[in-house]
Design a protein around this motif. Structure first.
Motif, mmCIF file in Angstrom:
data_model
loop_
_atom_site.group_PDB
_atom_site.id
_atom_site.type_symbol
_atom_site.label_atom_id
_atom_site.label_comp_id
_atom_site.label_asym_id
_atom_site.label_seq_id
_atom_site.Cartn_x
_atom_site.Cartn_y
_atom_site.Cartn_z
ATOM 1 N N ARG A 144 0.822 -1.218 0.000
ATOM 2 C CA ARG A 144 0.000 0.000 0.000
ATOM 3 C C ARG A 144 0.853 1.263 0.000
ATOM 4 O O ARG A 144 0.514 2.247 -0.647
ATOM 5 N N ARG A 145 1.946 1.233 0.727
ATOM 6 C CA ARG A 145 2.848 2.394 0.767
ATOM 7 C C ARG A 145 3.907 2.352 -0.330
ATOM 8 O O ARG A 145 4.798 3.187 -0.361
ATOM 9 N N GLN A 146 3.813 1.346 -1.184
ATOM 10 C CA GLN A 146 4.708 1.156 -2.324
ATOM 11 C C GLN A 146 6.172 1.023 -1.906
ATOM 12 O O GLN A 146 7.077 1.490 -2.584
ATOM 13 N N TRP A 147 6.407 0.370 -0.775
ATOM 14 C CA TRP A 147 7.769 0.069 -0.347
ATOM 15 C C TRP A 147 8.295 -1.141 -1.102
ATOM 16 O O TRP A 147 9.486 -1.228 -1.382
ATOM 17 N N LEU A 148 7.394 -2.099 -1.387
ATOM 18 C CA LEU A 148 7.737 -3.297 -2.143
ATOM 19 C C LEU A 148 6.661 -3.537 -3.187
ATOM 20 O O LEU A 148 5.508 -3.148 -3.007
ATOM 21 N N SER A 149 7.042 -4.213 -4.254
ATOM 22 C CA SER A 149 6.059 -4.531 -5.291
ATOM 23 C C SER A 149 5.151 -5.664 -4.802
ATOM 24 O O SER A 149 5.539 -6.453 -3.931
ATOM 25 N N PRO A 150 3.949 -5.763 -5.355
ATOM 26 C CA PRO A 150 3.057 -6.865 -4.965
ATOM 27 C C PRO A 150 3.672 -8.241 -5.225
ATOM 28 O O PRO A 150 3.496 -9.154 -4.422
ATOM 29 N N LEU A 151 4.388 -8.379 -6.331
ATOM 30 C CA LEU A 151 5.003 -9.670 -6.647
ATOM 31 C C LEU A 151 6.069 -10.043 -5.623
ATOM 32 O O LEU A 151 6.111 -11.175 -5.135
ATOM 33 N N LEU A 152 6.925 -9.093 -5.276
ATOM 34 C CA LEU A 152 7.976 -9.365 -4.291
ATOM 35 C C LEU A 152 7.373 -9.641 -2.916
ATOM 36 O O LEU A 152 7.795 -10.573 -2.220
ATOM 37 N N THR A 153 6.358 -8.873 -2.542
ATOM 38 C CA THR A 153 5.713 -9.082 -1.251
ATOM 39 C C THR A 153 5.026 -10.439 -1.203
ATOM 40 O O THR A 153 5.105 -11.147 -0.201
ATOM 41 N N SER A 154 4.358 -10.816 -2.291
ATOM 42 C CA SER A 154 3.707 -12.135 -2.352
ATOM 43 C C SER A 154 4.727 -13.251 -2.210
ATOM 44 O O SER A 154 4.494 -14.234 -1.503
ATOM 45 N N THR A 155 5.856 -13.109 -2.887
ATOM 46 C CA THR A 155 6.914 -14.118 -2.815
ATOM 47 C C THR A 155 7.460 -14.224 -1.396
ATOM 48 O O THR A 155 7.636 -15.330 -0.870
ATOM 49 N N LEU A 156 7.720 -13.080 -0.775
ATOM 50 C CA LEU A 156 8.232 -13.087 0.604
ATOM 51 C C LEU A 156 7.213 -13.693 1.571
ATOM 52 O O LEU A 156 7.581 -14.462 2.464
ATOM 53 N N CYS A 157 5.939 -13.373 1.384
ATOM 54 C CA CYS A 157 4.889 -13.939 2.246
ATOM 55 C C CYS A 157 4.801 -15.443 2.074
ATOM 56 O O CYS A 157 4.640 -16.179 3.057
ATOM 57 N N LEU A 158 4.904 -15.913 0.849
ATOM 58 C CA LEU A 158 4.864 -17.347 0.598
ATOM 59 C C LEU A 158 6.052 -18.050 1.257
ATOM 60 O O LEU A 158 5.901 -19.105 1.879
ATOM 61 N N LEU A 159 7.228 -17.454 1.153
ATOM 62 C CA LEU A 159 8.418 -18.029 1.795
ATOM 63 C C LEU A 159 8.276 -18.030 3.319
ATOM 64 O O LEU A 159 8.646 -19.002 3.983
ATOM 65 N N LEU A 160 7.734 -16.948 3.869
ATOM 66 C CA LEU A 160 7.529 -16.891 5.319
ATOM 67 C C LEU A 160 6.487 -17.904 5.771
ATOM 68 O O LEU A 160 6.627 -18.520 6.832
ATOM 69 N N GLY A 161 5.433 -18.089 4.979
ATOM 70 C CA GLY A 161 4.426 -19.101 5.300
ATOM 71 C C GLY A 161 5.023 -20.496 5.295
ATOM 72 O O GLY A 161 4.727 -21.320 6.164
ATOM 73 N N GLY A 162 5.889 -20.762 4.318
ATOM 74 C CA GLY A 162 6.579 -22.050 4.270
ATOM 75 C C GLY A 162 7.501 -22.234 5.462
ATOM 76 O O GLY A 162 7.589 -23.325 6.036
ATOM 77 N N ALA A 163 8.191 -21.156 5.838
ATOM 78 C CA ALA A 163 9.070 -21.224 7.008
ATOM 79 C C ALA A 163 8.272 -21.492 8.275
ATOM 80 O O ALA A 163 8.703 -22.270 9.142
ATOM 81 N N ALA A 164 7.099 -20.873 8.401
ATOM 82 C CA ALA A 164 6.253 -21.099 9.577
ATOM 83 C C ALA A 164 5.780 -22.547 9.633
ATOM 84 O O ALA A 164 5.764 -23.160 10.704
ATOM 85 N N ALA A 165 5.413 -23.095 8.490
ATOM 86 C CA ALA A 165 4.982 -24.499 8.453
ATOM 87 C C ALA A 165 6.137 -25.411 8.834
ATOM 88 O O ALA A 165 5.968 -26.377 9.604
ATOM 89 N N TRP A 166 7.323 -25.127 8.321
ATOM 90 C CA TRP A 166 8.499 -25.958 8.634
ATOM 91 C C TRP A 166 8.813 -25.873 10.136
ATOM 92 O O TRP A 166 9.125 -26.885 10.763
ATOM 93 N N LEU A 167 8.729 -24.666 10.692
ATOM 94 C CA LEU A 167 9.000 -24.515 12.129
ATOM 95 C C LEU A 167 8.019 -25.337 12.959
ATOM 96 O O LEU A 167 8.419 -25.953 13.946
ATOM 97 N N ALA A 168 6.764 -25.365 12.565
ATOM 98 C CA ALA A 168 5.758 -26.126 13.306
ATOM 99 C C ALA A 168 6.009 -27.632 13.214
ATOM 100 O O ALA A 168 5.794 -28.365 14.183
ATOM 101 N N LEU A 169 6.455 -28.088 12.063
ATOM 102 C CA LEU A 169 6.671 -29.513 11.871
ATOM 103 C C LEU A 169 8.004 -29.985 12.451
ATOM 104 O O LEU A 169 8.072 -31.036 13.088
ATOM 105 N N ALA A 170 9.058 -29.213 12.266
ATOM 106 C CA ALA A 170 10.395 -29.638 12.675
ATOM 107 C C ALA A 170 10.750 -29.245 14.110
ATOM 108 O O ALA A 170 11.530 -29.950 14.766
ATOM 109 N N LYS A 171 10.211 -28.137 14.582
ATOM 110 C CA LYS A 171 10.555 -27.607 15.914
ATOM 111 C C LYS A 171 12.064 -27.668 16.130
ATOM 112 O O LYS A 171 12.554 -28.311 17.060
ATOM 113 N N PRO A 172 12.831 -26.944 15.283
ATOM 114 C CA PRO A 172 14.286 -27.106 15.271
ATOM 115 C C PRO A 172 15.015 -26.525 16.481
ATOM 116 O O PRO A 172 16.137 -26.928 16.780
ATOM 117 N N PHE A 173 14.418 -25.570 17.159
ATOM 118 C CA PHE A 173 15.078 -24.967 18.315
ATOM 119 C C PHE A 173 14.075 -24.571 19.360
ATOM 120 O O PHE A 173 12.897 -24.596 19.163
#
Length: 112
Positions: free
Chosen positions: A83-112
């Motif tokens: 909304r503030r045009q700090w990042l493009s929608p495509l880049l933000t979507s990609t980062l959100c998808l990666l963060l969502g994947g990281a959250a799922a991995w953290l829940a499954l692996a509980k690495p630390f």
């Protein structure tokens, strides 16, 4: 417990669905319903996730859940980046998808 896990997953799906609607809306007035879904989804995601954490006795299992809360905070403010045009929608979507994947991995692996 199964109902809560299902609600947690549905909240995550609603969160990512709202990202698509917000990022594609263009006009902030057209994005209002999606922003409402985003807010409800992030609140449900965190509340149900914390409830599951305490109900299953995983609070002392490590710091992995702290990282998940941090990811939830970043996902909660992600529409602001577009909304503030700090990042493009495509880049933000990609980062959100990666963060969502990281959250799922953290829940499954509980690495630390």
């Amino acid at each position: 417990m199964l109902l809560l896990k299902t609600l947690h997953i549905v909240s995550a799906l609603a969160l990512f669905l709202s990202f698509g609607a917000i990022f594609m809306a263009g006009d902030p007035k057209r994005a209002r319903p999606a922003m409402a879904v985003h807010g409800i989804a992030i609140l449900l995601l965190v509340a149900v996730g914390l409830h599951l954490l305490f109900a299953q006795g995983l609070v002392k299992s490590g710091g992995w859940w702290h990282a998940k809360i941090l990811i939830a905070v970043v996902l909660g403010v992600a529409p602001l980046f577009v909304r503030r045009q700090w990042l493009s929608p495509l880049l933000t979507s990609t980062l959100c998808l990666l963060l969502g994947g990281a959250a799922a991995w953290l829940a499954l692996a509980k690495p630390f």
